[in-house]
Design a protein around this motif. Structure first.
Motif, mmCIF file in Angstrom:
data_model
loop_
_atom_site.group_PDB
_atom_site.id
_atom_site.type_symbol
_atom_site.label_atom_id
_atom_site.label_comp_id
_atom_site.label_asym_id
_atom_site.label_seq_id
_atom_site.Cartn_x
_atom_site.Cartn_y
_atom_site.Cartn_z
ATOM 1 N N LYS A 22 0.791 -1.092 0.091
ATOM 2 C CA LYS A 22 0.007 -0.114 0.169
ATOM 3 C C LYS A 22 0.778 1.439 0.111
ATOM 4 O O LYS A 22 0.471 2.279 -0.486
ATOM 5 C CB LYS A 22 -1.093 0.019 1.197
ATOM 6 N N ASP A 23 2.115 1.054 0.212
ATOM 7 C CA ASP A 23 2.930 2.311 0.604
ATOM 8 C C ASP A 23 3.864 2.514 -0.423
ATOM 9 O O ASP A 23 4.888 3.488 -0.432
ATOM 10 C CB ASP A 23 3.362 2.271 2.215
ATOM 11 N N HIS A 24 4.425 1.573 -1.187
ATOM 12 C CA HIS A 24 5.602 1.391 -1.846
ATOM 13 C C HIS A 24 5.371 0.761 -3.354
ATOM 14 O O HIS A 24 4.497 -0.323 -3.344
ATOM 15 C CB HIS A 24 6.734 0.856 -1.306
ATOM 16 N N LYS A 25 5.968 0.908 -4.193
ATOM 17 C CA LYS A 25 6.062 0.335 -5.589
ATOM 18 C C LYS A 25 6.873 -0.657 -5.156
ATOM 19 O O LYS A 25 8.332 -0.539 -4.903
ATOM 20 C CB LYS A 25 6.479 1.150 -6.654
ATOM 21 N N ILE A 26 6.590 -1.886 -5.487
ATOM 22 C CA ILE A 26 7.316 -3.177 -5.305
ATOM 23 C C ILE A 26 8.078 -3.696 -6.277
ATOM 24 O O ILE A 26 7.617 -4.513 -7.087
ATOM 25 C CB ILE A 26 6.195 -4.389 -4.614
ATOM 26 N N THR A 27 9.297 -2.930 -6.427
ATOM 27 C CA THR A 27 10.361 -3.270 -7.414
ATOM 28 C C THR A 27 11.123 -4.319 -6.889
ATOM 29 O O THR A 27 11.520 -4.635 -5.814
ATOM 30 C CB THR A 27 11.022 -2.347 -7.982
ATOM 31 N N ASN A 36 18.543 -7.632 1.233
ATOM 32 C CA ASN A 36 19.998 -7.203 1.507
ATOM 33 C C ASN A 36 20.805 -8.246 0.540
ATOM 34 O O ASN A 36 21.843 -9.000 0.818
ATOM 35 C CB ASN A 36 20.493 -7.482 2.781
ATOM 36 N N VAL A 37 20.121 -8.499 -0.673
ATOM 37 C CA VAL A 37 20.552 -9.316 -1.942
ATOM 38 C C VAL A 37 20.954 -8.424 -3.232
ATOM 39 O O VAL A 37 19.926 -7.323 -3.390
ATOM 40 C CB VAL A 37 20.038 -10.697 -1.939
ATOM 41 N N ASN A 38 21.423 -9.037 -4.212
ATOM 42 C CA ASN A 38 21.442 -8.480 -5.435
ATOM 43 C C ASN A 38 20.040 -8.194 -6.259
ATOM 44 O O ASN A 38 19.532 -9.418 -5.980
ATOM 45 C CB ASN A 38 22.465 -8.868 -6.177
ATOM 46 N N PRO A 39 19.612 -7.295 -6.815
ATOM 47 C CA PRO A 39 18.442 -7.214 -7.446
ATOM 48 C C PRO A 39 18.126 -8.403 -8.394
ATOM 49 O O PRO A 39 17.053 -9.047 -8.683
ATOM 50 C CB PRO A 39 18.219 -6.019 -8.056
ATOM 51 N N GLY A 63 5.942 -3.024 -10.962
ATOM 52 C CA GLY A 63 6.272 -3.845 -9.647
ATOM 53 C C GLY A 63 5.592 -5.073 -9.475
ATOM 54 O O GLY A 63 5.128 -5.874 -10.670
ATOM 55 N N ALA A 64 5.691 -5.870 -8.341
ATOM 56 C CA ALA A 64 5.211 -7.158 -8.063
ATOM 57 C C ALA A 64 3.929 -7.120 -7.190
ATOM 58 O O ALA A 64 3.842 -6.302 -6.360
ATOM 59 C CB ALA A 64 6.328 -7.985 -7.551
ATOM 60 N N ASP A 65 3.110 -8.117 -7.392
ATOM 61 C CA ASP A 65 2.075 -8.326 -6.447
ATOM 62 C C ASP A 65 1.686 -9.669 -6.144
ATOM 63 O O ASP A 65 2.147 -10.649 -7.008
ATOM 64 C CB ASP A 65 0.932 -7.650 -6.930
ATOM 65 N N ILE A 66 0.956 -10.131 -5.292
ATOM 66 C CA ILE A 66 0.777 -11.689 -5.053
ATOM 67 C C ILE A 66 -0.553 -12.004 -5.714
ATOM 68 O O ILE A 66 -1.618 -11.453 -5.655
ATOM 69 C CB ILE A 66 0.480 -11.810 -3.308
ATOM 70 N N GLU A 67 -0.565 -12.936 -6.244
ATOM 71 C CA GLU A 67 -1.513 -13.506 -7.138
ATOM 72 C C GLU A 67 -2.834 -13.963 -6.555
ATOM 73 O O GLU A 67 -3.708 -13.731 -6.947
ATOM 74 C CB GLU A 67 -0.925 -14.504 -8.180
#
Length: 144
Positions: A22-27, A36-39, A63-67
């Motif tokens: 709700k608060d961030h674009k989930i990239t 804390n890992v590589n994208p 972005g990503a979302d849960i299906e």
């Protein structure tokens, strides 16, 4: 034997998506900063989770979302998506036990059923725990 970190990172990703949707674009960059890992690691996991119909991913900065509902995603679903088990067997046997040795000749008869029982027990437990269960635990300890 140790399961790779892909499984725990994938669960981390799902909890982060749900927590911050709700608060961030989930990239992948956002999720990578949380884990804390590589994208690149996150992008690979997201593709595996997408293939398993667990997440949706919009190209670019979408972005990503849960299906699916969190109650319909089990830890086993996530595990199977990101830790494919070769030939359906969690345990990998050494390749060529010595057929001339009584132990080597019979090691599969000695161990196969036990290893199958262990794998089945682990999978049964993972099948009973949903991402909703994990999210409920997360909600108790996460400060938004």
């Amino acid at each position: 034997m140790q399961i790779s970190s892909r499984f725990t990172i994938a669960v981390h990703v799902l909890i982060a998506i749900e927590t911050f949707k709700k608060d961030h674009k989930i990239t992948s960059e956002f999720l990578a900063s949380s884990a804390n890992v590589n994208p690149t690691v996150i992008r690979r996991l997201l593709q595996q989770l997408k293939k398993a119909d667990i997440v949706t991913v919009k190209r670019g900065s979408g972005g990503a979302d849960i299906e699916r509902p969190l109650t319909e995603i089990t830890l086993l679903d996530v595990y199977n998506a990101v830790e494919p088990v070769e030939n359906g067997q969690l345990f990998h046997f050494h390749e060529d036990p010595n057929e001339l040795c009584p132990v080597g000749r019979n090691i599969h008869k000695i161990m196969d059923h036990r290893l199958e029982e262990i794998q089945n027990a682990m999978e049964d437990k993972m099948r009973r725990i949903t991402i909703a269960d994990v999210m409920a635990d997360a909600n108790k300890v996460i400060e938004n």
